[in-house]
Each structure stands twice: as structure tokens, then as C-alpha cells.
Design an enzyme around this catalytic site. Structure first.
Site, mmCIF file in Angstrom:
data_model
loop_
_atom_site.group_PDB
_atom_site.id
_atom_site.type_symbol
_atom_site.label_atom_id
_atom_site.label_comp_id
_atom_site.label_asym_id
_atom_site.label_seq_id
_atom_site.Cartn_x
_atom_site.Cartn_y
_atom_site.Cartn_z
ATOM 1 N N THR A 79 4.373 -32.294 91.753
ATOM 2 C CA THR A 79 3.680 -33.515 91.321
ATOM 3 C C THR A 79 4.405 -34.810 91.671
ATOM 4 O O THR A 79 3.816 -35.735 92.241
ATOM 5 C CB THR A 79 3.427 -33.462 89.803
ATOM 6 O OG1 THR A 79 2.500 -32.417 89.529
ATOM 7 C CG2 THR A 79 2.858 -34.778 89.285
ATOM 8 N N ASN A 100 10.272 -32.813 90.778
ATOM 9 C CA ASN A 100 10.046 -33.320 89.421
ATOM 10 C C ASN A 100 11.393 -33.510 88.729
ATOM 11 O O ASN A 100 11.589 -34.435 87.948
ATOM 12 C CB ASN A 100 9.184 -32.352 88.619
ATOM 13 C CG ASN A 100 7.758 -32.268 89.130
ATOM 14 O OD1 ASN A 100 7.252 -33.196 89.763
ATOM 15 N ND2 ASN A 100 7.106 -31.151 88.871
#
Length: 546
Positions: A79, A100
Site C-alpha cells: 500500500t 509499509n
């Protein structure tokens, strides 16, 4: 003396100058909206196509431009990197967001991508939730470049349930970035942006929208027998939600479960509804898209990721989440039509990564699959202890990378190359491993493209590990025994949608190969602004029309 004739001449000259200025102004949309649907595989556009309405995904496909062959050009596909790379047009080796989380070799501890102890939370008392900023980001974003181009008169706002997915796209100097606090059920920010929440955020929070959205539980939007694109409802490879004892519809106790744990809304389609309502409030609260100075709204729709992780891509829960998101997008686009005007705004939609099919699903259908090493760090450290006589030689194992503890190596008088060679040899024996690379020697590695380039692009000398592991196709991390995950180079993780719609966009589609890093240069070209500072992508000529 100013005669009437001279006065009239002066008025005409000034009017002409103002008219010329208006005529010669750079043509730009009033508002740009960057939508990132978390964990959206490209094939979701067509898997559920027959059940989508006309106003959401189909509106983008039928009136906008679709790029059908866009891939992520680095690993790991997660992400934080995805959102950063979309909006910087760059890769981890340059923009600095290497995961992340990553292991900081100097600090000797794991670091979260947006963690910043120099700032304080705003809207919450929780430091872990609120102490965040973009300080770990080394490059500018397209949102930063818009600010630079307009002398920071543009309004830029980031909205997401996730801190990182709000903060990183919004860039270094936005009007604001807001994310969801699981402890309070409200949107918050940090002192990096402001000392107190804007009135419009407080007004939105005070409506208690999350509680309203979960009040009636979660049942399928359509009769459950129409979900023919998905597996049966009760399968062993799906995770549970809330207090429900089986992964099956309906989830009737959602309201009670939400009161006990407010973060639960993330793992429902209503998290996306909440986010888009917050995005609408941001447009109104900041008066975005009301004048000729282009504004930029970044929106991450995170619930698709949480639902996907928990239930897997072939679940009815995932299908229902996308059907509901389709309706939410239709409402959002209709609101943009009313507030900004059709043809006055530019929207692009993409994803930060895809997702693999669940191991259980693949096994049930005789497809190649399996699980990666259960606890590689623990297992390998035990072998290293036996071989070299030192404890905890491996400091961290994350992002399919291995980090060695330099202090342990120095204190034990061990050579990095000797230890690394041993670990690489041992890892190659694992049935789940396809390749093992020394990050010092990626260029010399005899592995095929595009894997090699993606490893190089993803390697950050300061923040990445000493060894990069490439798993076999279909093999997932052991923690994903329920649902699914992502992180690898394969098409199920790297093939993402990319749609443009609205201002300056013609209808069409292309099957030419492009990369995630081409998105920011394309948006920059449409806006006629400088590319982000670390951009390695190129404008997509089919989209910009030349």
C-alpha cells in the site's frame, strides 16, 4: 485633464488586457480527483461487469479512457509504495518509501512509513494513531507540483481510512490530510498540517456517520444466489468478521460489533461509503473546484483491501463490496457533476496493488500454490546460531527481504558475505522459493526480466534488506492462511486498473504496456505542470491526445 474620450480608451485597454489574460490562461480543470481502490485487481473491472450499474465503473469505462495493460514496476507491491509511486511517478529506490514498514539499520528497529514523533495528534489523544507525516518521503508528488505551479493557491486534500494512504498522496504541503481513528470512530490529522481540526471535519465527525452506516448490518446487495462470480458463502479459507462464528451472510450484529471495535468498519463495504462521504465533505468544506485555480483531492478506498485480506478475492464478501462501491462511485460522480460541473473535473482511478487467490481456493481447483516459510527469521536464526555461534544475526525479515544485524556481526567477528552466502544457500532449499538475490549484486543476478528490473527499482540502499527473496507463483505468506495477501511481482499483484474520465479525456482504451509510474507524468502533462522531482515514468500519449 482626463477627458471622457481618454477615460473610455483607458477602460477599453484595461478590459482588453484582462480579457487577454483570461484567454491566455492555461486550460486546466477546476478539480482533479485521484481515486485509489486498495487491492483492486484489474480483472475486477470485468469479473463483475454485468452487475455494475451505469454510473460508476461503467461510466468511467464507457465515457473515459481505460488502460488495460498497466503494471507495477517494482517489488514489494504494498500500500505505502503503491500510493507513493502513483503520485510521485517514481520507485522506492528514488522516493524512499521502501515498504509499509522497513528495518532502520542505524536505529536498529522497524520503522513505519509515515511515523513521525516530532508531530502530535490532532483530534485524538492516541500518539500511535496521530503521530504521522510525509517526512520519510524523499520526492515531490504531483499534488506538490500543482502547488508549486499555482504558487500554493491550489487546495490539496487527502482522505483515507489509512494514515499512509491519505498522507503520501497529498504530498509535503497540502491543505490537509485526514485519516480514521479506530479508537474514536472519527477522522483525525496531525500537527504537521494544523493545530486543530477544521470546522468541516468536526461537523462531519459529529454526525457519527460510521454508526449510521453499520446500523442495519451487512447483507448482500442482490439475492445471494446471483453471486455466480464467487465461491459458495461458507468456505474454510475465509476469515471471520466481528462476533459471527462463520464467514457467511448476513452479518446482523455489525452495529454491536462496531461499538466494541470501531475499526471493524474497515472490513465492510461501508468503510468506502464513509470515505467518499468524507471526500464530499472535504470538497464542500474547502470550497474545492469553485474557481479557475485547480484543486486536487486524493481518495483512497481502503475497505476493498481489508475485505480482500479477510475473505479472499473469490468471496461473496469481496464481490458485494465492489457492487456497493460501484453505487457509491455513481453517487460521488453525480455530486461532482452538481458541485463542479460535468467537464470541469478530471478523475483518474487506479489501485496500489492487486491480490493473489487464496491458497485454499487454489488447492481446491488444483492450481499451483502453497505457503511461504512459516517463521523464516526464527528458523534461520536457529541455523545461524548452530553454524556461526551467534544469536539473532538476522535482525528482521519483512517485504520478502532479510536484514542482518551489523552490530551482532561486528561483535561476533563475522563477515557479512559469509553469513549472507550461507542464508542464501539455505533459502534456496525451500520449496516455496524461486530466486534468492544479494541486494549488493542485483545487476549481476541471472534472473529474467521483468523480475530483475522490479527488484532493482524496489531496492533502496538505505531502507531495504540484504537479501531479496522471490517466491514461486501462487505462494503466500504463512500469516495469510485465511483470505489473501500481496507483495510480489506476479500479475495477480502487479496488474492494476487505470481509468481517466472527465476534463480533457476522450473515450477509448489501449492495450499498450504502461507502468504505475506513468500516472503522475500523465496527470502533470494534462495540467501542464512540471513532473514530480523523482519521476521516472512517461506521459501516456493516448490519454493526453498527443
Amino acid at each position: 485633464m482626463l477627458t471622457p474620450k481618454k477615460w473610455l480608451l483607458g477602460v477599453l485597454v484595461v478590459s482588453g488586457m484582462l480579457g487577454a489574460q483570461k484567454t491566455n490562461a492555461v486550460p486546466r480543470p477546476k478539480l482533479v480527483v485521484g481515486l485509489v481502490v486498495d487491492q483492486m485487481r484489474w480483472d475486477y473491472l470485468y469479473r463483475y461487469y454485468s452487475k455494475y450499474g451505469e454510473g460508476g465503473f461503467k461510466r468511467m469505462l464507457n465515457t473515459g479512457y481505460s488502460l488495460n495493460n498497466v503494471h507495477i514496476d517494482y517489488v514489494p507491491t504494498v500500500t505505502a509504495i503503491g500510493h507513493t509511486s502513483i503520485f510521485t511517478g517514481s520507485v522506492p529506490s528514488i522516493h524512499g518509501i521502501a515498504g509499509n514498514d522497513w528495518y532502520d539499520k542505524e536505529l536498529g528497529k522497524s520503522v513505519y512509513c509515515t511515523s513521525d514523533e516530532t508531530v502530535q495528534p490532532v483530534g485524538t489523544t492516541s500518539n500511535s494513531v496521530g503521530q504521522h507525516s510525509p517526512r520519510n518521503l524523499w520526492s515531490t508528488t504531483v499534488t506538490d507540483q500543482l502547488g508549486l505551479a499555482t504558487n500554493f493557491t491550489s487546495k490539496v486534500v487527502g482522505v483515507s481510512l489509512k494514515d499512509r494512504a491519505s498522507i503520501l498522496p497529498a504530498g509535503h504541503n497540502p491543505t490537509g490530510a485526514f485519516w480514521f481513528d479506530d479508537t474514536t470512530g472519527k477522522f483525525i490529522t496531525s500537527t504537521y498540517y494544523t493545530k486543530e481540526l477544521p470546522k468541516w471535519v468536526n461537523d462531519f465527525n459529529n454526525k457519527n456517520v460510521p454508526a449510521q452506516l453499520v446500523a442495519n448490518g451487512w447483507n448482500t446487495l442482490l439475492p445471494i444466489n446471483q453471486y455466480t462470480e464467487s465461491s459458495e458463502d461458507n468456505v474454510e479459507w475465509e476469515g471471520l468478521l466481528g462476533s459471527k462464528k462463520t464467514p457467511t451472510f448476513p452479518y446482523t450484529d455489525l452495529a454491536k460489533d462496531y461499538e466494541a471495535k470501531k475499526g471493524l468498519i474497515r472490513t465492510t463495504p461501508f468503510g468506502n461509503t464513509l470515505t467518499l462521504q468524507m471526500a464530499d465533505a472535504a470538497i464542500d468544506g474547502n470550497q474545492m473546484g469553485v474557481d479557475d485555480i485547480t484543486d486536487f483531492l486524493t481518495v483512497n478506498l481502503a475497505s476493498t483491501d481489508y475485505v480482500g485480506h479477510n475473505f479472499g478475492p473469490n468471496s461473496i464478501e469481496v464481490e458485494d463490496t465492489y457492487l456497493r462501491l460501484d453505487r457509491d462511485l455513481a453517487d460521488f460522480f453525480n455530486n461532482l457533476d452538481k458541485k463542479v460541473g460535468k467537464g470541469n473535473y478530471l478523475v483518474f482511478l487506479s489501485a496500489d496493488h492487486g491480490a493473489a487467490h487464496s491458497v485454499g481456493f487454489m488447492q481446491a481447483h488444483k492450481m499451483p500454490t502453497g505457503f511461504f516459510v512459516e517463521d523464516m527469521k526464527k528458523e534461520m536464526n536457529a541455523k545461524l546460531k548452530q553454524k556461526f555461534g551467534a544469536d539473532n544475526i538476522i535482525a528482521a525479515a519483512m517485504n520478502y527481504q532479510v536484514y542482518f544485524d551489523r552490530k551482532v556481526l561486528a561483535d561476533s567477528k563475522l563477515e557479512l558475505d559469509d553469513v549472507r552466502d550461507y542464508v542464501m544457500t539455505e533459502l534456496k532449499k525451500e520449496p516455496s522459493v524461486l530466486y534468492v538475490l544479494s541486494t549488493d549484486e542485483i545487476w549481476e543476478s541471472s534472473i529474467p526480466e521483468p523480475i530483475k528490473s522490479r527488484v532493482i527499482n524496489g531496492y533502496n540502499w538505505k531502507r531495504s534488506g540484504d537479501i531479496q527473496i522471490i517466491s514461486k507463483d501462487g505462494y503466500l505468506s504463512a500469516y495469510s492462511k485465511k483470505g489473501t495477501t500481496h507483495s510480489v511481482w506476479n500479475s495477480y499483484d502487479s496488474h492494476i486498473p487505470l481509468l481517466f474520465m472527465g476534463w480533457g479525456i476522450k473515450q477509448g482504451e489501449s492495450n499498450q504496456p504502461y507502468h504505475m509510474t506513468d500516472i503522475a507524468p500523465t496527470v502533470s502533462s494534462l495540467l501542464k505542470i512540471q513532473f514530480p522531482s523523482g519521476a521516472v515514468g512517461k506521459p501516456i500519449t493516448e490519454v493526453i491526445g498527443r
